[in-house]
Scaffold this motif. Sequence first.
Motif, PDB file in Angstrom:
ATOM      1  N   TYR A  58       0.861  -1.179   0.000  1.00  0.00           N
ATOM      2  CA  TYR A  58       0.000   0.000   0.000  1.00  0.00           C
ATOM      3  C   TYR A  58       0.899   1.231   0.000  1.00  0.00           C
ATOM      4  O   TYR A  58       1.685   1.422   0.923  1.00  0.00           O
ATOM      5  N   ASP A  66      -9.034   4.028  -1.402  1.00  0.00           N
ATOM      6  CA  ASP A  66      -9.656   2.709  -1.411  1.00  0.00           C
ATOM      7  C   ASP A  66     -10.271   2.513  -2.788  1.00  0.00           C
ATOM      8  O   ASP A  66     -11.032   3.351  -3.259  1.00  0.00           O
ATOM      9  N   ARG A 127      -6.933  -4.669  -6.217  1.00  0.00           N
ATOM     10  CA  ARG A 127      -7.704  -3.967  -5.189  1.00  0.00           C
ATOM     11  C   ARG A 127      -6.795  -3.420  -4.095  1.00  0.00           C
ATOM     12  O   ARG A 127      -5.884  -4.105  -3.648  1.00  0.00           O
ATOM     13  N   HIS A 129      -7.002  -1.618  -0.221  1.00  0.00           N
ATOM     14  CA  HIS A 129      -7.806  -1.290   0.961  1.00  0.00           C
ATOM     15  C   HIS A 129      -6.884  -0.632   1.974  1.00  0.00           C
ATOM     16  O   HIS A 129      -5.844  -1.196   2.315  1.00  0.00           O
ATOM     17  N   GLU A 131      -7.182  -0.439   5.146  1.00  0.00           N
ATOM     18  CA  GLU A 131      -7.035  -1.224   6.381  1.00  0.00           C
ATOM     19  C   GLU A 131      -5.955  -2.283   6.259  1.00  0.00           C
ATOM     20  O   GLU A 131      -5.449  -2.776   7.252  1.00  0.00           O
ATOM     21  N   HIS A 132      -5.559  -2.631   5.052  1.00  0.00           N
ATOM     22  CA  HIS A 132      -4.458  -3.591   4.885  1.00  0.00           C
ATOM     23  C   HIS A 132      -3.120  -2.965   5.235  1.00  0.00           C
ATOM     24  O   HIS A 132      -2.138  -3.665   5.367  1.00  0.00           O
TER      25      HIS A 132
END
Length: 147
Positions: A58, A66, A127, A129, A131-132
Amino acid sequence: MKRTMIFLLLTLTLCTGSALAQNFGTSSDKVFTAVEQMPQFPGGDSKLMKYISENIKYPETDECVDGQVIVQFVVTKTGEVGDVKVVRHLHPMFDEEAVRVVKSLPKFIPGRMNGVPVNVWYTLPVRFHPEHNIPESLSPIDGIIIE
């Protein structure tokens, strides 16, 4: 008359064969969008998703991004990944990361047409995210005070 007809028939056959050979030669570089047997990642789609999730990072940014980047690439007739491009953008840093991971993919099992390996376009959503990117020691609600 018979000789002329045989000569014309032979000439027509040789010209047709030559034209077919030329088309076959140029189609070896053609990239197909649909084939009889699509390229496969070794181990299947679940292994492909696992590879991406284990290798994606990320990107560090002040923004909470996101979404997904749609990447398209060619699986060559030798199974290598080539011509990687983003067809749906998310954010420049995330686009770059998706391309990096796709370029690092190991060889695929090539797609086939009429039993022969061919070049095939492959489209893959990557994808992201936020939160990852949260350290395991913190839960998503740590540090939030609600009064």
